[in-house]
Design an enzyme around this catalytic site. Structure first.
Site, PDB file in Angstrom:
ATOM      1  N   GLU A   1       0.482  -0.938  -0.158  1.00 43.83           N
ATOM      2  CA  GLU A   1      -0.079  -0.404  -0.377  1.00 43.83           C
ATOM      3  C   GLU A   1       0.878   1.076  -0.007  1.00 43.83           C
ATOM      4  O   GLU A   1       0.898   2.212   0.892  1.00 43.83           O
ATOM      5  CB  GLU A   1      -0.844   0.107   1.169  1.00 43.83           C
ATOM      6  CG  GLU A   1      -1.945  -0.738   1.297  1.00 43.83           C
ATOM      7  CD  GLU A   1      -3.014  -0.783   2.031  1.00 43.83           C
ATOM      8  OE1 GLU A   1      -2.930  -0.638   3.264  1.00 43.83           O
ATOM      9  OE2 GLU A   1      -4.231  -2.161   1.787  1.00 43.83           O
TER      10      GLU A   1
ATOM     11  N   GLU B   1      -5.960  -8.297   0.288  1.00 45.94           N
ATOM     12  CA  GLU B   1      -6.594  -7.913   1.979  1.00 45.94           C
ATOM     13  C   GLU B   1      -8.289  -6.968   0.997  1.00 45.94           C
ATOM     14  O   GLU B   1      -8.123  -6.392  -0.103  1.00 45.94           O
ATOM     15  CB  GLU B   1      -5.915  -6.426   1.928  1.00 45.94           C
ATOM     16  CG  GLU B   1      -5.174  -6.387   3.412  1.00 45.94           C
ATOM     17  CD  GLU B   1      -3.689  -5.746   4.072  1.00 45.94           C
ATOM     18  OE1 GLU B   1      -4.642  -4.547   4.059  1.00 45.94           O
ATOM     19  OE2 GLU B   1      -3.403  -5.274   3.821  1.00 45.94           O
TER      20      GLU B   1
HETATM   21  C1  BGP Z   1      -4.660  -1.454   4.927  1.00 44.17           C
HETATM   22  C2  BGP Z   1      -3.235  -2.397   5.425  1.00 44.17           C
HETATM   23  C3  BGP Z   1      -3.044  -3.846   6.583  1.00 44.17           C
HETATM   24  C4  BGP Z   1      -4.588  -2.960   7.755  1.00 44.17           C
HETATM   25  C5  BGP Z   1      -6.207  -2.973   6.864  1.00 44.17           C
HETATM   26  C6  BGP Z   1      -7.133  -2.662   7.940  1.00 44.17           C
HETATM   27  O1  BGP Z   1      -4.881  -0.555   4.802  1.00 44.17           O
HETATM   28  O2  BGP Z   1      -2.390  -2.688   4.485  1.00 44.17           O
HETATM   29  O3  BGP Z   1      -2.161  -3.396   7.268  1.00 44.17           O
HETATM   30  O4  BGP Z   1      -4.302  -2.261   9.178  1.00 44.17           O
HETATM   31  O5  BGP Z   1      -5.719  -1.895   6.208  1.00 44.17           O
HETATM   32  O6  BGP Z   1      -7.272  -1.154   7.905  1.00 44.17           O
HETATM   33  P1  BGP Z   1      -7.502  -0.404   9.701  1.00 44.17           P
HETATM   34  O7  BGP Z   1      -6.417  -1.644  10.344  1.00 44.17           O
HETATM   35  O8  BGP Z   1      -7.766   1.110  10.008  1.00 44.17           O
HETATM   36  O9  BGP Z   1      -9.142  -1.673   9.299  1.00 44.17           O
END
Ligand code: BGP
Length: 466
Positions: A159, A373
């Site tokens: 990301e 993800e």
């Molecule tokens: C993405 C990241 C993860 C994780 C996920 C969920 O942006 O790669 O590391 O954190 O999002 O985000 P959040 O925990 O802010 O809900």
């Protein structure tokens, strides 16, 4: 009922800093998050999910629940405590142990080299705004290729867009800088250039396996059919989607992407200059990416916005508090007819289908896609060891249906990683926003399969979206 290909990989995603805990032991060097979270005083990454000690339990759960692969990252400062120089052998040994435990159990380790955790020593010198950091990152990546020969899937970065914007636009990540588009663009570009150098080293070194990059891609739709809203959606798309995909698959920025990015800079009285020599390396890499990793959670509806930038990032799960209005980019306005999570993330599985089709049409040299993800952040309720997370199952079902439709329409999607495998620590939301298939009691570190874990297992076994 819709199906998935027989060889479709079903995985679970994690990241070092969010899962491992053990931030201060066995020679690990500091990262900016350690002191930042202490200063904020809300929570820290200790113990997180204590993956550092619990990994055999998590790998065993994968095996039991038909999870083919774990996406995880290598903490740079566990290997090089200062970012370069002396190697911390205990860190190297730890990852060898994790990988061999995975492989012994038939679980594929799908490894990210950088997931938001530059060593503090380098972070304090400007992180990816400092060109020296690129050399250190490239050396770290090469060290990993030479050392961890058991790995078949490598992603350079996780990301790049959220990292650059959370650091320099929204300021929710350290160093908490806001609305600085010069830094955003330079960070995006420098990281894409670093990605290209690593891909070229990997291919020219004839290392075994595949290499790609993980981008967070969120489709942008105009809020109305007014020409200014249509234009705003295009501007937001140029900045957050096309800039990175152009760099990845064209090895340069197309004139339309570049012009829209220039428009943002101009409206914010800023400018950047990029060394055109960087494109030599980037063009070479653009045909060498074996796969694209896509992280997708939300889609956005964009309305023109030319006033001063104002933001409120919902980090507490208090629904309806999020505000995103960026001068010269647009205002993201939630569509009232669509459901949202407590953190104001719009739930729209159709967006993932549109995104996959968009990549096939606009970047036809993409080769393979993994959804690296996707998942639902939710306030799971734990009752006597039972977690009934029906909303998560609905969310997953909708997204799997979109993937299955995109595959039928010719998009080469090879696998899916739910965020997250087990509950982990969330950078700006702490421990209440849970995503896992396995509930973690953060006091005892005991794991409990949620209802979604049983659903996921059935889908993995039958490749049928039930
Ligand atoms: C993405 C990241 C993860 C994780 C996920 C969920 O942006 O790669 O590391 O954190 O999002 O985000 P959040 O925990 O802010 O809900």
């Amino acid at each position: 009922m819709r199906t998935l290909p027989k060889d479709f990989i079903m995985g679970g995603a994690t990241a070092a800093y969010q899962a491992e805990g053990a931030t201060q032991i066995d020679g690990k060097g500091p990262v900016a998050w350690d002191s930042f979270l202490i200063e904020k005083g809300r929570y820290t990454a200790e113990p997180a999910s204590d993956f550092y000690h619990q990994y055999p339990v998590d790998i065993e759960l994968c095996k039991k629940f038909n999870i083919d692969s774990i996406r995880l990252s290598i903490a740079w400062s566990r290997i090089f405590p200062d970012g370069f120089g002396e190697v911390n052998q205990l860190g190297v040994d730890f990852y060898h142990s994790v990988f061999s435990e995975c492989i012994r159990n038939g679980i594929i380790p799908f490894v990210t080299i950088h997931h938001f955790d530059t060593p503090k020593n380098l972070f304090d010198k400007g992180d990816f705004l400092n060109r020296e950091n690129i050399d250190h990152f490239v050396n770290f990546a090469k060290f990993c290729f030479d050392e961890f020969k058991e790995i078949e899937y490598w992603s350079t970065f996780n990301e790049i867009y959220p990292l650059a914007t959370n650091q320099y636009l929204t300021g929710v990540f350290p160093p908490e800088i806001k609305f600085d588009f010069e830094k955003v663009i330079m960070c995006l570009h420098n990281m894409m250039y670093a990605h290209a150098r690593v891909v070229n080293i990997f291919k020219e070194g004839n290392y075994r396996g595949k290499i790609g990059v993980v981008h967070s891609l969120e489709p942008k739709y105009p809020y109305s059919d007014k020409p200014e809203d249509i234009h705003a959606a295009k501007v937001d798309e140029a900045l957050s989607v096309r800039f990175l995909l152009d760099a990845t698959y064209l090895g340069e920025y197309s004139s339309s992407t570049w012009n829209l990015v220039q428009e943002i800079l101009y409206k914010n009285n800023m400018s950047v200059s990029i060394d055109s020599n960087d494109f030599i390396e980037m063009r070479k890499a653009s045909e060498r990416n074996d796969f694209l990793g896509i992280n997708n959670y939300v889609s956005h509806w964009v309305k023109a916005y030319e006033e001063e930038s104002t933001l409120f990032y919902n980090t507490t799960g208090e629904k309806g508090t999020q505000v995103y209005r960026i001068k010269g980019v647009g205002e993201r306005v939630p569509r009232e007819d669509l459901p949202k999570t407590d953190w104001d993330w719009i739930i729209y599985p159709e967006g993932l289908y549109d995104l996959l089709k968009f990549i096939k049409e606009e970047y036809p040299n993409y080769k393979e896609i993994y959804i690296t993800e996707n998942g639902l952040g939710f306030k799971d309720e734990f009752t006597d060891g039972i977690i009934l997370d029906e909303p998560r199952i609905d969310y997953l079902r909708g997204n799997f249906e979109s993937i299955s439709r995109a595959i039928d329409d010719g998009v080469n999607v090879k696998g899916y990683f739910i965020w997250s495998l087990m509950d982990v620590f969330s950078w700006v939301n702490g421990y209440d926003k849970r995503y896992g298939l396995f509930y973690v009691d953060f006091e005892t570190q005991k794991r409990y399969p949620k209802e979604s874990a049983y659903w996921y297992k059935l889908v993995s076994q039958t490749k049928t979206i039930i």
